[in-house]
Structures are given as structure tokens and as C-alpha cells.
Enzyme design. Structure first.
Site, PDB file in Angstrom:
ATOM      1  N   GLU A 152       0.820  -1.213   0.000  1.00 21.08           N
ATOM      2  CA  GLU A 152       0.000   0.000   0.000  1.00 21.08           C
ATOM      3  C   GLU A 152       0.854   1.264   0.000  1.00 21.08           C
ATOM      4  O   GLU A 152       0.807   2.091   0.907  1.00 21.08           O
ATOM      5  CB  GLU A 152      -0.956   0.005   1.192  1.00 21.08           C
ATOM      6  CG  GLU A 152      -1.993  -1.105   1.138  1.00 21.08           C
ATOM      7  CD  GLU A 152      -3.005  -1.027   2.271  1.00 21.08           C
ATOM      8  OE1 GLU A 152      -4.102  -1.559   2.113  1.00 21.08           O
ATOM      9  OE2 GLU A 152      -2.673  -0.433   3.328  1.00 21.08           O
ATOM     10  N   GLU A 311      -6.500  -7.459  -0.923  1.00 19.24           N
ATOM     11  CA  GLU A 311      -7.063  -7.322   0.427  1.00 19.24           C
ATOM     12  C   GLU A 311      -8.532  -6.946   0.330  1.00 19.24           C
ATOM     13  O   GLU A 311      -8.924  -6.101  -0.480  1.00 19.24           O
ATOM     14  CB  GLU A 311      -6.337  -6.246   1.246  1.00 19.24           C
ATOM     15  CG  GLU A 311      -4.941  -6.583   1.670  1.00 19.24           C
ATOM     16  CD  GLU A 311      -4.341  -5.513   2.573  1.00 19.24           C
ATOM     17  OE1 GLU A 311      -5.121  -4.800   3.260  1.00 19.24           O
ATOM     18  OE2 GLU A 311      -3.114  -5.362   2.585  1.00 19.24           O
TER      19      GLU A 311
END
Length: 672
Positions: A152, A311
Site C-alpha cells: 500500500e 485485500e
């Protein structure tokens, strides 16, 4: 770039696996339960830097060796991460200059994750050192199927305002404008407010100041900040590619959920596999639309190729003011909706719910309650569903409609001192996307300068900033026979945030056949009537036709009788302009008309309202996904001779039953 494929069969299933958080006697149970759930790949090592490198240049891989060997012994692949999102404490004690600085000049401390300056030479050196060590050690490990670069990027440190970042920003600006600051001054319009720069060392990041910052300065800073992180990603990926040339690489994007720090159009071509993280927002009453829009955008970033959901959550997340659990059937619907829009893998954060740490109240595949729980039963059932959909892998989407999405335009629109601070790029695009979703129309997202030859209809709901090439590309699409629809306040400024003079909507005046001389944005809660019915909100403007025909006008307010919606024949095609945001029903009717004229049809006719219909196309069969969001279920007509894959049921009579709150996936062989 030659893309390396993820060589795993079927739809990949798994999640983030963090065995370092648990005693080793728990690991055997993890393997047994992963087999029960049908897990085929897990992400490992994402936050293990401190354990792998307890001191600078000193490595201990014994823990990771055991984990990878254990996974391989149980037939589970590893998405092996470089742990560079969370440098250890010893690194910051040795290199305090690598800590990030916020806009107000505060140095942020370590103690969480992503607390580093993206431009720090010390961080880059340390990150590449451990990435190289991992690549060399595990290049040939049979468990490693995919490199997971970082995690991320930019989630918490998208911008750093320190002196090191300032110097890197100046270097980036020199690359863009040349050695003479005169080109920068011209692009930024620095004659305004005496901001003229005579020396590069005078240029700073847009730190906290007494008034409104220069919009072009702020926009270039956003571009630089995205590129600074992209440079790190490229460097890590190159190190891994040198060590293991055959292993593909990814990093997890964060398309949607209020993250807009990175220009993913620039990032996606750097990866073998495009991946995305997606979490539902508790305040969104129809989060299924967000899932669809996100999936379409990620698939488009991947160039139409399949992608990975890296995710998602099985239930509640931990970072919203109120974190709700998912309702019955929601986990399954969410997962299948991602697969419908191109995901060849479904993964969750995380495998086993943490008992300590900042994310201890985040849901997981194996919850705190253990296997005697509704979540676990749903996780096992989803594993069976994904196995039943193995043949869907590799199939792609098809769309005749494209929506223009541009991060530069988003960043520029949301800078201070706009005509209205109520304008939000994501909300505007979603307002146009939603009626298409309800109508079952397949949608791709495109850059303004993309190849548009595959589309009949292109929508630009919010394109405040556009460069000459992008504007010319969209104009050419309409003139060559396409249908173009443009939303208000589009085409207003060029790539340097400089207003396009001569009247609005700037770059699109000619193709739209209109000219506006003054803007009348609406106040919060204010609306204006339309003479064809319905209302408009957020915006109005004094439009004068310059070749366009009036479709609808303002029925009241200071612009009564002024055009609100226009249609212009240009070349071989048509261009529409919306000078306000119609209410949802009115906008849906208008877009129905626009797409009907363009010849765009839904994926499947006669689908009941509230049933989502999406098609993936393979070389031997089409796969029709039907997802019920009403809770009532429906019978949907499909071609005779099809098969429902989730239940392996033949459909000789040409219809399929979609269970209440459930889903059906229909295989239709090519030619049937």
C-alpha cells in the site's frame, strides 16, 4: 515491458498470513484449516523487517525459511513481500533524517508503519538492501509464486515536506521544465502574488503558508509525490527481477475508499500483475456499487486483463468511526462481484485475526471466535465457490462504454479556491456510473488520451483539467462517429491549471457547440428545476448554444430559460453537455437516451431490478455473473444449453434461479 504471468491454476484464494504473531505450534493448525478453506496462496512477510534484519546488515531468515517450507509442503503458494512498508526502530535511530515531515514542519515519529520519507537516500538504500537479500535467498524457492513489492504505497506517507524532499522536488521540476526557472514561472503563473523564482533553491514544497497556495505548484507537488514513491517501487521491482527473472511482481493499489495519492495510470504498466485492496465504507448504503466501480477501474488499469483482489475484509474493518460487520451473504456477494469484474484472485486481510496491535479489531478469515463462527463457515463455502469457478480464470470483460478518469483532473478539481468546494471527483463520476450499473451496462475506465476505437459511448463526468492531447482525442472520438457526453466544469484548465480563455467549457466548447460566460454554482442543499422535469444540484451556468440544440433548460432561479442540457452533432458523431447535476432519476433517464442513441445495450436484457449482471468472456465460453442485491431472488432468462457453475446444474429450459441474496454464474459456450 514483457509481463510475467502468475502461473497458478483457477481463482486464487487466500489472505495475508502473519505467523510471526503466533507461537509456532499454531502454524500446523493454520495449514490444516487453510486446506479446509481451500486456500491456495497467502501473502507473507509484509511487516517482518525487524525480525529479518535485527541489526543493519545482519539477517535472520530462519523464521521465514520455516514458513515458506511449511507452505510448500502443504501445497500453498506464497506471495512473498518485501517488508519495506515498516522499517525497524534501529533504522530510525541510525537515520533520524529519514523520518517524514508534515506540511506544518512537524517531524513524525516512528512507532507505526510507513513513517519514512519517500525521498530519503538512507531509506532507499536500506529498502533495496533487504529486497536484494530476499530476492537472492528465495529466487528459486518452490513456494514463491509472486513478489509483493512493499505494501500500500503512500497509505500514510504520500507526502513528505522535509528538506530532502524539497531538493528531490526541485530535481523533478528541472526534469519537467528544464534548467531555466523561466519555464516553471510561465507554467505556474508566478507573476501572481509576486511568486517569481529566480533560483531553483527558492522553490519549496507547498508547506503551510498564510494564504491559498499556488494551484499549479500544488498540482506538480502531487505529481512529484506520486512519482517519488513510484521510483521506489521500480527500484525494488528491478532488484527482485534481477534475482528471480521468472517470478512476476505486484504491489497492492488502493483504488477508491478515499485514497487518491497516486496516479495509478502511471503505476500499472510497471507491474506484471495489477492488484488492489478494497474495503467497504459503513456509511455507504449501496457499497455494491463501489465494489463494481472499483473493479471496473482496476480491470481498466490492468489493460483489460485479469487482476488480483489482494485485500478485502470478511467482516468489519478497524479504521472507520463505526465498523459494522457484514450481513448474511454479503461476504459471498462481495467476492463474486470482484470476480465478475475481472479478479482472478480473492484475498483478505488477514488469515487469522490478531489478538494484539493496531488492527486487532479487524476481521479475518479465521476470526477470534475460531471455526465455530458464521464467518468461518462463509470462508469455507467461498473456497468451494471459487474452486467451482476455476475455468473462469483468464477470461476478460467486454464494454462499449468508457468513463474518463484522470488523477490530474481529480487533484486539480479538489484544490482550494474553486468556484465550489462541494465538487468531488469521485462522487461526480459515481453519480454517472450508478445508472449504468443499475441498467447492467458494461463499463471500462480510460485516460483522456486512451485509444477509444473500441467504444461507442464515452462519458466524461468530471474532467476539470485536460491537456491539449486529451481534449483533441475526445473531440476526435465524437467527430469520427462516437457519442461523447461531458459534465459541467470540464475542460476548464490546461495541464498547468491555467484557465482556458474565451469562455467555458474551455477545451470542449467547439465539440459541444456551446459557450458559457459565467458560472453559477449552487449552495449546499439548493436545487433548480428543469423544464423537462426533475431538478439539478451543485452547479448551473449561463450557457449559450453555438450550434448545439437545447434538450433541457433551467425552469427557475437566476438562469430561468437558459440551457441546462444540450446535444450537438459534430462530424459523424454527437456530443452532449450537462451544465448541472440532474437528480438520480432524471440523470438515469438522460443517460438511457444517450446510450440508446449510441447503440449501447445492457449485458443481458430482461434482468430484474436489483440483480447485477456482469459478463466475462473466454475463448470457449462466456461467463454470466448474476448477483441478487434485493434479498428476494429472481429467475433470469439465459441461453438454453448453458450451465450454472456454482451448483453444476444444466439449464436446458433457458432460465436460471438466482437465490435470495445469492448469486449464479452461468457458462454459455461460444456459439450458443
Amino acid at each position: 515491458m514483457t509481463r510475467r504471468e502468475l502461473g497458478l491454476p483457477g481463482i486464487v484464494y487466500g489472505g495475508d498470513y502473519n505467523p510471526e504473531q503466533w507461537p509456532q505450534e499454531v502454524w500446523a493448525e493454520d495449514m490444516r484449516l487453510m486446506a479446509e478453506a481451500g486456500v491456495t496462496m497467502v501473502s507473507v512477510n509484509i511487516f517482518s523487517w525487524a525480525l529479518l534484519e535485527p541489526a543493519e546488515g545482519t539477517y535472520d531468515f530462519s523464521h521465514l525459511d520455516r514458513v515458506l517450507d511449511l507452505l510448500h509442503a502443504h501445497g500453498i503458494a506464497a506471495d512473498l513481500a518485501t517488508p519495506t512498508a515498516a522499517p525497524p526502530a534501529w533504522f530510525f535511530r541510525a537515520h533520524p533524517e529519514a523520518l517524514p515531515v508534515d506540511r506544518d514542519g512537524r517531524v513524525l515519529s516512528y512507532g507505526s508503519r510507513q513513517t519514512f520519507c519517500p525521498s530519503s537516500p538512507a531509506y532507499r538504500e536500506a529498502a533495496l538492501r533487504i529486497a536484494r537479500a530476499l530476492g537472492q535467498r528465495y529466487a528459486d524457492h518452490p513456494a514463491v509464486a509472486l513478489w509483493h513489492v512493499h505494501n500500500e504505497y503512500g497509505c500514510h506517507n504520500a507526502e513528505c515536506f522535509c528538506d530532502t524532499s524539497a531538493a528531490a522536488f526541485r530535481d523533478w521540476l528541472r526534469d519537467r521544465y528544464g534548467d531555466d526557472p523561466a519555464a516553471l514561472n510561465e507554467a505556474w503563473g508566478t507573476a501572481f502574488w509576486s511568486q517569481w523564482y529566480y533560483d531553483w533553491d527558492e522553490v519549496l514544497p507547498p508547506r503551510a503558508t498564510g494564504a491559498v497556495p499556488n494551484p499549479a505548484h500544488r498540482l506538480d507537488w502531487r505529481r512529484f509525490s506520486s512519482d517519488a514513491l513510484l521510483s521506489l517501487c521500480r527500484a525494488e521491482r528491478q532488484v527482485l527481477a534481477e534475482a528471480a527473472p521468472s517470478v512476476p511482481a505486484t504491489t497492492n493499489f488502493m483504488v477508491m475508499y478515499n485514497f487518491d495519492a497516486l496516479d495509478y495510470w502511471r503505476w500499472a504498466p510497471e507491474l506484471d500483475v495489477v492488484s488492489n485492496d478494497h474495503y467497504l465504507r459503513s456509511t455507504d448504503p449501496e457499497s455494491e456499487i463501489d465494489i463494481a466501480m472499483s473493479g471496473d477501474l482496476v480491470r481498466s488499469l490492468a489493460g483489460g486483463r485479469p487482476w488480483l483482489l489482494m485485500e478485502h475484509s470478511t467482516g468489519a474493518v478497524n479504521w472507520q468511526p463505526v465498523n459494522r460487520a457484514k450481513t448474511a451473504g454479503e461476504l459471498r456477494r462481495n467476492a463474486l462481484a470482484h470476480v465478475a469484474r475481472g479478479a482472478d484472485g480473492i484475498a483478505y486481510f488477514q488469515w487469522r485475526a490478531a489478538k494484539a496491535g493496531a488492527e486487532q479489531w479487524h476481521s479475518a478469515m479465521l476470526p477470534h471466535a475460531g471455526t465455530d463462527s458464521a464467518v468461518w463457515r462463509d470462508v469455507v463455502a467461498l473456497g468451494a465457490d471459487l474452486r467451482a469457478l476455476a475455468e473462469v480464470q483468464g477470461s476478460t470483460g467486454t464494454a462499449e462504454t468508457a468513463v474518463v478518469w484522470d488523477w490530474d483532473a481529480k487533484w486539480a478539481l479538489e484544490l482550494p479556491s474553486q468556484p465550489s468546494e462541494l465538487l468531488r471527483h469521485l462522487e461526480l463520476v459515481r453519480s454517472w456510473y450508478e445508472p449504468l450499473w443499475r441498467a447492467g451496462v458494461a463499463v471500462d475506465f480510460v485516460r483522456p488520451d486512451a485509444d477509444l476505437s473500441a467504444y461507442r459511448l464515452v462519458l466524461a463526468p468530471s474532467l476539470y483539467l485536460v491537456d491539449d492531447a486529451g481534449a483533441a482525442n475526445l473531440t476526435s472520438f465524437a467527430r469520427q462517429g462516437g457519442t461523447l457526453a461531458v459534465g459541467f466544469h470540464s475542460g476548464a484548465v490546461d495541464e498547468n491549471c491555467q484557465v482556458r480563455l474565451g469562455g467555458y467549457p474551455g477545451a470542449f466548447r467547439e465539440v459541444l457547440g456551446v459557450r458559457t460566460d459565467e458560472l453559477f454554482p449552487l449552495l449546499p442543499g439548493e436545487s433548480v428545476g428543469l423544464d423537462t422535469g426533475g431538478t439539478g444540484s451543485l452547479w448551473s451556468e449561463r450557457v449559450r448554444p453555438a450550434g448545439a440544440k437545447v434538450v433541457s433548460s433551467f425552469a427557475d432561479g437566476p438562469l430561468k430559460g437558459v440551457p441546462a442540457v444540450t446535444r450537438h452533432g459534430c462530424g459523424e458523431g454527437t456530443a452532449w453537455y450537462l451544465a448541472t447535476l440532474p437528480d438520480p432519476d432524471t440523470l438515469a433517464r438522460l443517460l438511457d437516451r444517450v446510450r440508446a442513441e449510441a447503440g449501447v445495450r445492457p449485458v443481458l436484457e430482461d434482468v430484474p431490478p436489483g440483480v447485477e449482471a456482469v459478463r466475462r468472456r473466454g475463448p470457449a465460453a462466456d461467463f454470466l455473473f448474476l448477483i441478487d442485491h434485493t434479498g428476494r431472488g429472481a429467475t433470469v432468462p439465459v441461453p438454453a444449453g448453458s450451465t450454472e457453475l456454482l451448483t453444476a446444474t444444466p439449464l436446458p429450459d433457458g432460465s436460471v434461479l438466482v437465490p435470495p441474496g445469492g448469486a449464479a454464474v452461468v457458462r454459455r459456450p461460444t456459439g450458443v
